[in-house]
Enzyme design. Structure first.
Site, PDB file in Angstrom:
ATOM      1  N   CYS A  80       0.842  -1.208   0.000  1.00 51.88           N
ATOM      2  CA  CYS A  80       0.000   0.000   0.000  1.00 51.88           C
ATOM      3  C   CYS A  80       0.872   1.251   0.000  1.00 51.88           C
ATOM      4  O   CYS A  80       1.580   1.498  -0.966  1.00 51.88           O
ATOM      5  CB  CYS A  80      -0.971  -0.041   1.169  1.00 51.88           C
ATOM      6  N   HIS A 183      -3.825  -5.087   0.144  1.00 53.01           N
ATOM      7  CA  HIS A 183      -3.338  -5.584   1.429  1.00 53.01           C
ATOM      8  C   HIS A 183      -3.358  -7.109   1.458  1.00 53.01           C
ATOM      9  O   HIS A 183      -4.380  -7.699   1.785  1.00 53.01           O
ATOM     10  CB  HIS A 183      -4.204  -5.036   2.566  1.00 53.01           C
ATOM     11  N   GLU A 185      -2.187  -9.055   3.587  1.00 53.54           N
ATOM     12  CA  GLU A 185      -2.446  -9.526   4.956  1.00 53.54           C
ATOM     13  C   GLU A 185      -3.929  -9.507   5.309  1.00 53.54           C
ATOM     14  O   GLU A 185      -4.334 -10.032   6.334  1.00 53.54           O
ATOM     15  CB  GLU A 185      -1.627  -8.700   5.955  1.00 53.54           C
TER      16      GLU A 185
END
Lengths: 201, 276
Positions: A80, A183, A185
């Site tokens: 990001c 993202h 994650e």
């Protein structure tokens, strides 16, 4: 060992959790000696471009990262804002100089009929082979939260794009430098595959 | 193309997961972390966690099962963020910038605020300038009063002067990133969303609107996505009644050619609940 850079820009815990869950040896740090010892480096981050660079400067991390990524060629993953910071310049709240590792600019998404920030799950389109995208379907969905995007000077570094009223670079790759606008994650199965790929590089 | 999201909402009252009816009747559904683990495995697109406790007492002790004792909501958020790799929005009892900071620091990706903006609207702009619009969700609770939609404050107890369209436009201009739009009349009724209200609000703002309140069947999700401009469909109670609820709901929407992520089941690597 993977080092996650802690520079007070957003939720780092989830990146740490995801890598730990995949069995990687991982630490969160902003200390020079830890970064010098690392095999790989991850720069996460949510927030404004200028503030992100300021935080890196105040912590004395710009030179440390330059040395480890550009000279010693350690595999680097920007997530990001961390992806955006590798560009030359960002235009969020005025022009701010970036790390300048991948030639390009960071600009606001130009959309008319859809909302900003671009929040939600969107599919990416592979543009070329990239170690980060192995074992992923051609149009995997990832979770995005952003208003700005990287516009690389050379389209060659774009490993995948994403369509949000026009295509933008969702994955960039130049030598040892990788960047993802989404993202991983937060992106469940696809995110885990991508992070696993980075661990294996 | 960006997908429409399917979002389970978990209501937490004094540390327990509860189901809600009309914002006033609550029934205990058990341990919140176990539920999160399930919802994560069923590939929810996102989770919204709302703390609707009226006081600070938390007690989720389950010594019989060796569950960890969590004395604070923050402890629960931290455990939740350990157990799911998807975005988490956390709401309930947020009154200050510090309240937001604490939640984000402990694993929330976004926060959901409801009453504080109605008391001091500038709270939205302050929060957005500190943390970015992308993590500020304003929840709007709406009730029909003599045929007119009215925004309610304080967990649905206090009437305000705002019409939901007017309030939605205002919070958008103040920098809110998303709106969670809930119908108090439909809460727990299983009769479907208030489509008229969803249309009015989602037609009048550009930020994503998340529909909430009244889902009793999968068709209700489809109805909102087909008839209104909402970006996401949320529900609480229904997701706790069926095995693989999120997966089944998403499969239904996917097979109707609605714009959602393909259904999937995830087998997480670890044992799920983190026991400390």
């Amino acid at each position: 060992m993977i080092t996650i850079i802690d520079y007070n820009m957003g939720n780092i815990r989830s990146v740490f959790n995801a890598l730990g869950d995949l069995g990687a040896e991982v630490i969160v740090t902003n200390k020079k000696e830890d970064i010098d010892k690392a095999d790989k480096i991850i720069l996460p981050g949510v927030g404004a471009f200028g503030e992100g660079m300021d935080h890196l400067r105040v912590l004395g991390l710009v030179e440390v990262l330059d040395d480890n990524v550009m000279k010693r060629k350690k595999p680097f993953l920007g997530i990001c804002l961390g992806m955006q910071l590798v560009a030359d310049v960002g235009f969020e709240f005025g022009a701010n100089k970036g790390l300048g590792w991948v030639s390009g600019e960071v600009k606001k998404l130009e959309v008319k009929n859809v909302s900003l920030p671009h929040i939600g799950w969107n599919d990416i389109a592979k543009k070329r082979d990239c170690p980060l995208l192995q074992n992923l379907p051609d149009s995997a969905d990832f979770y995005f939260v952003h208003s700005y995007h990287v516009v690389p000077s050379s389209a060659d570094v774009i490993a995948a794009s994403c369509d949000y009223e026009g295509a933008f670079a969702s994955v960039i790759h130049k030598e040892n430098i990788y960047g993802v606008q989404f993202h991983p994650e937060k992106s469940q199965k696809a995110g885990k595959v991508l992070l696993e790929n980075f661990i294996k590089i | 193309m960006k997908k429409n999201r399917l979002i389970p909402v978990l209501l937490l009252k004094n540390g327990f997961l509860v189901q809600s009816k009309s914002f006033c009747r609550y029934q205990n559904l058990g341990d919140p972390i176990t539920a999160v683990k399930r919802l994560s495995d069923w590939a929810s697109d996102e989770l919204i966690y709302l703390d609707i406790s009226q006081d600070d007492s938390y007690d989720t002790r389950r010594e019989d099962h060796g569950h960890p004792n969590r004395s604070k909501f923050i402890d629960i958020i931290r455990d939740v963020s350990h157990n799911c790799f998807m975005p988490i929005t956390v709401g309930g009892r947020i009154k200050t910038i510090e309240d937001i900071r604490t939640r984000l620091a402990n694993g929330a990706d976004k926060v959901c605020i409801n009453t504080q903006p109605l008391l001091t609207p500038e709270f939205v702009s302050l929060a957005a300038s500190k943390f970015g619009s992308q993590c500020i969700v304003v929840s709007v609770d709406v009730k029909l009063k003599e045929g007119k939609y009215v925004v309610m404050a304080h967990g649905g107890k206090v009437e305000t002067a705002y019409h939901p369209v007017e309030w939605a436009k205002k919070v958008e201009s103040l920098g809110a990133g998303e709106i969670l739009l809930n119908s108090i009349d439909r809460d727990g009724m299983r009769s479907g969303y208030d489509i008229e209200m969803l249309s009015q609000v989602s037609d009048s703002v550009r930020i994503p609107v998340i529909a909430m309140g009244g889902v009793g069947e999968w068709e209700h999700f489809a109805e909102a996505l087909e008839k209104t401009k909402v970006d996401a469909v949320a529900a609480a109670n229904i997701f706790h009644y069926f095995d693989q609820s999120v997966f089944v709901a998403k499969k239904y929407l996917f097979e109707k050619n609605l714009n959602v992520r393909p259904p999937s089941l995830i087998h997480s690597g670890h044992g799920g609940v983190i026991l400390k």
